[in-house]
Design a protein around this motif. Sequence first.
Motif, PDB file in Angstrom:
ATOM      1  N   SER A   1       3.890  12.407  -4.395  1.00  0.00           N
ATOM      2  CA  SER A   1       2.818  12.788  -4.670  1.00  0.00           C
ATOM      3  C   SER A   1       2.061  12.622  -3.572  1.00  0.00           C
ATOM      4  CB  SER A   1       2.364  13.353  -6.031  1.00  0.00           C
ATOM      5  OG  SER A   1       2.451  12.092  -6.514  1.00  0.00           O
ATOM      6  N   VAL A   2       1.033  13.410  -3.913  1.00  0.00           N
ATOM      7  CA  VAL A   2      -0.431  13.313  -3.610  1.00  0.00           C
ATOM      8  C   VAL A   2      -0.838  11.690  -3.947  1.00  0.00           C
ATOM      9  CG1 VAL A   2      -2.793  14.280  -2.284  1.00  0.00           C
ATOM     10  CG2 VAL A   2      -1.052  14.969  -2.163  1.00  0.00           C
ATOM     11  N   ASP A   3      -1.189  12.181  -5.432  1.00  0.00           N
ATOM     12  CA  ASP A   3      -1.635  10.494  -6.164  1.00  0.00           C
ATOM     13  C   ASP A   3      -0.941   9.320  -5.874  1.00  0.00           C
ATOM     14  OD1 ASP A   3      -3.514  11.912  -7.060  1.00  0.00           O
ATOM     15  OD2 ASP A   3      -2.148  13.031  -9.036  1.00  0.00           O
ATOM     16  N   THR A   4       0.013   9.184  -6.015  1.00  0.00           N
ATOM     17  CA  THR A   4       1.365   7.958  -6.123  1.00  0.00           C
ATOM     18  C   THR A   4       0.687   7.597  -4.348  1.00  0.00           C
ATOM     19  OG1 THR A   4       3.167   8.836  -5.094  1.00  0.00           O
ATOM     20  CG2 THR A   4       3.318   8.680  -7.760  1.00  0.00           C
ATOM     21  N   PHE A   5       0.588   8.519  -3.534  1.00  0.00           N
ATOM     22  CA  PHE A   5       0.365   8.293  -1.979  1.00  0.00           C
ATOM     23  C   PHE A   5      -0.542   7.695  -1.675  1.00  0.00           C
ATOM     24  CE2 PHE A   5      -1.226   8.714   2.796  1.00  0.00           C
ATOM     25  CZ  PHE A   5       0.237   8.117   3.048  1.00  0.00           C
ATOM     26  N   ILE A   6      -1.353   8.207  -2.522  1.00  0.00           N
ATOM     27  CA  ILE A   6      -3.016   6.946  -2.603  1.00  0.00           C
ATOM     28  C   ILE A   6      -3.328   6.114  -2.637  1.00  0.00           C
ATOM     29  CG2 ILE A   6      -5.375   7.861  -3.321  1.00  0.00           C
ATOM     30  CD1 ILE A   6      -5.390  11.161  -2.616  1.00  0.00           C
ATOM     31  N   GLN A   7      -2.485   5.611  -4.228  1.00  0.00           N
ATOM     32  CA  GLN A   7      -1.655   4.613  -4.922  1.00  0.00           C
ATOM     33  C   GLN A   7      -1.534   3.843  -3.941  1.00  0.00           C
ATOM     34  OE1 GLN A   7      -0.994   4.828  -8.334  1.00  0.00           O
ATOM     35  NE2 GLN A   7      -2.103   7.171  -9.328  1.00  0.00           N
TER      36      GLN A   7
ATOM     37  N   VAL B   1      -1.726   3.736  -0.661  1.00  0.00           N
ATOM     38  CA  VAL B   1      -2.792   3.591   0.456  1.00  0.00           C
ATOM     39  C   VAL B   1      -3.954   2.272   0.204  1.00  0.00           C
ATOM     40  CG1 VAL B   1      -4.360   4.727   2.396  1.00  0.00           C
ATOM     41  CG2 VAL B   1      -2.154   5.782   1.537  1.00  0.00           C
ATOM     42  N   MET B   2      -4.223   2.444  -1.352  1.00  0.00           N
ATOM     43  CA  MET B   2      -5.282   2.322  -1.443  1.00  0.00           C
ATOM     44  C   MET B   2      -4.757   0.618  -2.150  1.00  0.00           C
ATOM     45  SD  MET B   2      -7.847   4.262  -1.729  1.00  0.00           S
ATOM     46  CE  MET B   2      -8.935   2.367  -2.612  1.00  0.00           C
ATOM     47  N   LYS B   3      -3.217  -0.131  -2.027  1.00  0.00           N
ATOM     48  CA  LYS B   3      -3.169  -0.842  -1.668  1.00  0.00           C
ATOM     49  C   LYS B   3      -3.973  -2.289  -0.950  1.00  0.00           C
ATOM     50  CE  LYS B   3       0.481   0.257  -5.389  1.00  0.00           C
ATOM     51  NZ  LYS B   3       2.451   0.127  -5.505  1.00  0.00           N
ATOM     52  N   GLY B   4      -3.549  -1.126   0.408  1.00  0.00           N
ATOM     53  CA  GLY B   4      -3.649  -2.064   1.357  1.00  0.00           C
ATOM     54  C   GLY B   4      -2.677  -2.621   2.281  1.00  0.00           C
ATOM     55  N   GLY B   5      -2.605  -3.659   3.145  1.00  0.00           N
ATOM     56  CA  GLY B   5      -1.558  -3.795   3.661  1.00  0.00           C
ATOM     57  C   GLY B   5      -2.121  -4.280   5.282  1.00  0.00           C
ATOM     58  N   PRO B   6      -1.282  -5.638   6.365  1.00  0.00           N
ATOM     59  CA  PRO B   6      -1.277  -5.177   7.452  1.00  0.00           C
ATOM     60  C   PRO B   6      -0.725  -3.879   8.377  1.00  0.00           C
ATOM     61  CG  PRO B   6       0.132  -6.798   7.185  1.00  0.00           C
ATOM     62  CD  PRO B   6      -0.601  -6.076   5.376  1.00  0.00           C
ATOM     63  N   LEU B   7       0.023  -3.174   7.450  1.00  0.00           N
ATOM     64  CA  LEU B   7       1.081  -1.884   8.219  1.00  0.00           C
ATOM     65  C   LEU B   7       0.101  -0.571   7.546  1.00  0.00           C
ATOM     66  CD1 LEU B   7       3.201  -1.018   9.286  1.00  0.00           C
ATOM     67  CD2 LEU B   7       4.143   0.516   7.119  1.00  0.00           C
ATOM     68  N   ILE B   8      -0.317  -1.008   6.479  1.00  0.00           N
ATOM     69  CA  ILE B   8      -1.786   0.197   6.185  1.00  0.00           C
ATOM     70  C   ILE B   8      -2.501   0.134   6.881  1.00  0.00           C
ATOM     71  CG2 ILE B   8      -2.932   1.061   4.570  1.00  0.00           C
ATOM     72  CD1 ILE B   8       0.003   1.956   4.231  1.00  0.00           C
ATOM     73  N   LEU B   9      -3.027  -0.605   6.958  1.00  0.00           N
ATOM     74  CA  LEU B   9      -4.490  -1.644   8.237  1.00  0.00           C
ATOM     75  C   LEU B   9      -4.408  -0.959   9.697  1.00  0.00           C
ATOM     76  CD1 LEU B   9      -6.970  -2.193   8.441  1.00  0.00           C
ATOM     77  CD2 LEU B   9      -6.063  -5.109   9.355  1.00  0.00           C
TER      78      LEU B   9
END
Length: 749
Positions: free
Chosen positions: A397-403, A405-413
């Motif tokens: 879902s959009v909510d779980t994907f936003i959560q 992404v908010m965790k961060g990490g090298p891949l997200i960065l």
Amino acid sequence: MKRIPVIFLRYIVFFIPAIILSVLVWNHYQDDLSAGKVTEYDIKRMFTFDEGKRVVSAVSKNQQLHFAMYDPQSGKRISEWTTASDSFNEMLPSIQGNHLLIALKNKDEQLLIEKLSPSGAKKELVKQNLQIPSFLKTNTYQWNGRLVFTGEMEGAAAVLGELKNGQFHVHNLSELKLPARPVSIDVVMNSFRGQTPFPMFELTLKNDQKAYVSGISNEKHQLGVYVSKSAEPFSLIEDKVVQQLKKTIGSSQNVAVAVESNYPKRPRKVDAEGRLGEVVPTPKPMYQTFIYQLNEEEVLLLGSTAKDEAQGKLTGYIYNHRTNKATSASKLSQSLSYETLQKEDLSFHKNVKSNWLYYSLGNQLTGAFEAKSKQLKEFPLQKVISIENASPAHQTSVDTFIQYVMKGGPLILNWAIWIFIPLLLFVLAIFLPPILRLVRKNKIKDSVTLEANIVSVKETGTYINEQPLVNMQLQFQYDGRNIEKAVKTVVSYTQIPKPGQRIAILYNPKKKKAMLLKEGDFSQPSEPKFIKDAILRNIESYGTVGRGTVLSLTFEADQKRYTIPMIQAAGFEFRTGEKADLVDINGQLKMAAYGHEVRNRSGKDVTLTGTIQRVKQYPVTIHDQKPIMLDVTVSSGDQSITKTVSQFIPDHMQVAPGTQITMQTKQEELDKEISLMQEKQGSAKVTHVTFSGVIGNQPLAIIQIEREGVMYEVKQPIDPITSVLPGDELWVAYHEMTRQAAIVKYASI
């Protein structure tokens, strides 16, 4: 007009990393959702109450207990909360009224009781800091629907905690009228199992006198007390103690039904003097009976329809000893087995004025049984897991994907950067071509192409994709001067550069740095090539290492012969004519699987990265390779285990602690071993060893072990150099319910 398409084509190339990273992010997001899902190893206990309309699960994650209450019919989550329990995650339930009460120990070893209502409201009942000195189960007793706790408080060495009628009451035994303060408390042997008419505790006083208190209180929350005037043992003064305590608490809590001690163990009534009387009048005879006290009026009788339980069926009755009526609970008995009746985590609860009987069997089963209509609502482990994992927190879902992404990490960065880069290039597109041309011109201007001589090649101890990272010392001439520079690069075992070779390089005289002109001069890691159904044709022995035997095995497949070194474990034997699967990794031939069961096993293959903790080498060389034994720590998620493995490496190669290597296994086997490592550990003796085949360099062993008279089974690859033989002592992690175990340490070697 012609310039726009050219700029666009150059610009669109920069979307490729963004697209690739987007796919990686999405896959990792899906893996993150899956990793957050509950497995059977996570769930510690399950409970049912409110006529089967509410189920509570306790999940162990990150050294905490995560509770969830939900409606099992709709799957709707009513409430959830986290409790900082002690490391053993012990919990004991009680259903009083329409509330579920769960007793635990917090991280400070103090008693914690949570009272749950069907609405999802939660209340903590214990206000005093009641210290539980031992295991929670060791210091907790059940009687007629009550829970009784023994512990300590500041200024009091002996305290009784009593959970009854949905309320918690503390009895500070130092405040009783005793000739001296109590210094210790012990339960009268089998007092909670019907040995005495009601539960009792023995107190040791400071002046060495003995005193006895009832384990339960009356309606005014008063305990019965008897002070012994002499050093007589309890068996001689039992009648005096019973009569004195009964004056305070009355006789309503007396044992009413007990099992005869002799074969065939029928349930009998207990008379006022505590003697066994007539057989309980159940509609059909019962034998080999188990009794579960439910409340002041009722007991649950479960047993066999035959004198020998192996020849009968499990049956059950709810017996009210005040009305002398027995209600059939045979439908409930169909969900259990005679073996489960002996498990410590099986519990039953029923209120006097309710027709509903609740039960819980650890993390395997929970349910509710309506005695009048014979309705059974049962919730096995898999149903609870499916409800848990149906939570929106585990869905895309959009909510779980936003959560995520908010965790961060090298891949997200990296993903965020590469999403930002193309957008930025819209602005810079007009300036990018001249910038790139300038950079290229500077590189050509500042660097020169030279030929260098390889002086030496040394391995660094680091491996990338199972290939060694080497340090090459180069010598070349520039501007009439002899120059030496070091260059690091990854090479294949089959194409390691040799001293004296010539190689093309780029040299920047301003920065005084050298680099290889083309990394393509060295072969890149290729996909493993599997050789299926190779037949073992010849076996040669090259001596022993530890308990194992070094062998040279020659296989034949498609009219080609393949020779590989192998260590044969003690008790295992390679045989000519048998088939194996081999694997060729960059020219290095290895065993993949040997034996029919191993070669045909199912499951997802995973590659793990391990860190070497200890290395032991042996003075044996076979086919320019030598055997070594390694202690390797591998991780999966936030869990890690240490394994002992043996491998062959090139004779010239050195391996040191801290080096990383890759290992292949099945995900199910890894999960099982990690799960077992969270269980109890202790020593055990090997009684029998058989083998199913070989996985890589390790034989797959099926080991029967004995610990404290209980047999367990170990099924895992073992180190062939160490081996395992009957009579060995092993340090194992074991699961008391499944009787499965895993080797932690080869203690005999």
